[in-house]
Design an enzyme around this catalytic site. Structure first.
Site, short mmCIF file in Angstrom:
data_model
loop_
_atom_site.label_atom_id
_atom_site.label_comp_id
_atom_site.label_asym_id
_atom_site.label_seq_id
_atom_site.Cartn_x
_atom_site.Cartn_y
_atom_site.Cartn_z
N LYS A 159 -5.31 -3.27 -12.41
CA LYS A 159 -4.48 -3.67 -11.26
C LYS A 159 -4.31 -5.18 -11.20
O LYS A 159 -3.67 -5.72 -10.31
CB LYS A 159 -5.14 -3.21 -9.95
CG LYS A 159 -5.10 -1.74 -9.69
CD LYS A 159 -5.37 -1.44 -8.21
CE LYS A 159 -6.79 -1.53 -7.83
NZ LYS A 159 -7.03 -1.09 -6.43
N LYS A 210 -6.79 -7.19 -10.60
CA LYS A 210 -7.69 -7.68 -9.54
C LYS A 210 -9.10 -7.80 -10.10
O LYS A 210 -9.55 -6.96 -10.87
CB LYS A 210 -7.75 -6.68 -8.37
CG LYS A 210 -6.59 -6.71 -7.42
CD LYS A 210 -6.78 -5.70 -6.29
CE LYS A 210 -7.14 -6.36 -5.00
NZ LYS A 210 -7.00 -5.48 -3.83
N1 C2G Z 1 -5.75 -3.02 4.24
C1 C2G Z 1 -5.39 -3.14 5.59
N2 C2G Z 1 -5.51 -4.35 6.20
C2 C2G Z 1 -5.97 -5.44 5.50
C3 C2G Z 1 -6.35 -5.31 4.16
C4 C2G Z 1 -6.24 -4.07 3.53
O1 C2G Z 1 -4.97 -2.15 6.23
N3 C2G Z 1 -6.06 -6.63 6.17
C5 C2G Z 1 -5.62 -1.70 3.63
C6 C2G Z 1 -4.64 -1.70 2.44
O2 C2G Z 1 -3.31 -1.54 2.91
C7 C2G Z 1 -5.11 -0.48 1.64
C8 C2G Z 1 -6.63 -0.46 1.93
O3 C2G Z 1 -6.86 -1.30 3.07
O4 C2G Z 1 -4.53 0.70 2.17
C9 C2G Z 1 -7.44 -0.99 0.77
O5 C2G Z 1 -6.93 -2.27 0.44
P1 C2G Z 1 -7.41 -2.92 -0.95
O6 C2G Z 1 -8.89 -2.84 -1.02
O7 C2G Z 1 -6.73 -4.23 -1.09
O8 C2G Z 1 -6.86 -1.87 -2.00
P2 C2G Z 1 -5.65 -2.09 -3.04
O9 C2G Z 1 -6.02 -3.13 -4.00
O10 C2G Z 1 -4.43 -2.21 -2.23
O11 C2G Z 1 -5.70 -0.71 -3.87
O12 C2G Z 1 -4.03 3.28 -5.82
C10 C2G Z 1 -3.98 2.44 -4.68
C11 C2G Z 1 -4.79 1.18 -4.90
O13 C2G Z 1 -6.09 1.48 -5.37
C12 C2G Z 1 -4.87 0.37 -3.60
#
Ligand code: C2G
Length: 151
Positions: free
Chosen positions: A44, A46
């Site tokens: 990803k 990350k």
């Molecule tokens: N999120 C949120 N508010 C934030 C940060 C994150 O609502 N301030 C939500 C994101 O929208 C996501 C979840 O928390 O639904 C997890 O976010 P991340 O850990 O950043 O995950 P991500 O890298 O977006 O991975 O297949 C899908 C991916 O694995 C998603």
């Protein structure tokens, strides 16, 4: 029994994650979470601060979460939805539209992200605090060296 499924890295577990999981849990009776593995995070683009094992254990300790499983690829969602008999796939709205194809298998829902907090911002804040501390220590050492010089 209505099951909600979601996915994420959940690095440096913060209020945005807690609010999201709480909201998703309230959409049904059970919330299952695919936690991105370290290798998948690399795919990803990350790099998480915390290893998968810690992120998965913290997620499992959250009272809104009923089950955690590894998310190792983009392509496992349909199989996961089938295995978990998920009724709703839900994500924060930074992903709005990205997973609409899953509507062939279950309801797809995007909920508003929590503003002004992210794992990236927390990491940057910690780095800035560390730099400030280092600067203060350097100034203190220099002050002591100046005093010693005058003895
Ligand atoms: N999120 C949120 N508010 C934030 C940060 C994150 O609502 N301030 C939500 C994101 O929208 C996501 C979840 O928390 O639904 C997890 O976010 P991340 O850990 O950043 O995950 P991500 O890298 O977006 O991975 O297949 C899908 C991916 O694995 C998603």
């Amino acid at each position: 029994m209505k099951t909600v499924i979601t996915y994420g890295t959940f690095d440096l577990f913060h209020i945005g994650h807690v609010r999201l999981l709480h909201r998703l849990r309230s959409l049904g009776d059970r919330l299952v979470v695919g936690c991105s593995t370290d290798d998948f995070n690399e795919a990803k683009g990350k790099k998480s601060v915390m290893p998968f094992e810690h992120r998965a254990e913290i997620l499992g300790a959250c009272r809104h979460v009923d089950k955690v499983f590894p998310e190792a690829s983009w392509d496992q969602k349909v199989e996961d939805i089938r295995r978990e008999r998920a009724d709703i796939f839900a994500m924060g709205d930074d992903w709005a539209g990205r997973f609409d194809d899953l509507s062939a298998h279950c309801e797809v829902v995007y909920v508003p992200r929590t503003k002004d907090v992210s794992s990236t911002e927390i990491r940057q804040l910690v780095h800035a605090l560390h730099q400030e501390r280092t600067r203060e220590l350097r100034q203190s050492v220099q002050h002591v060296l100046d005093l010693v010089e005058r003895l």
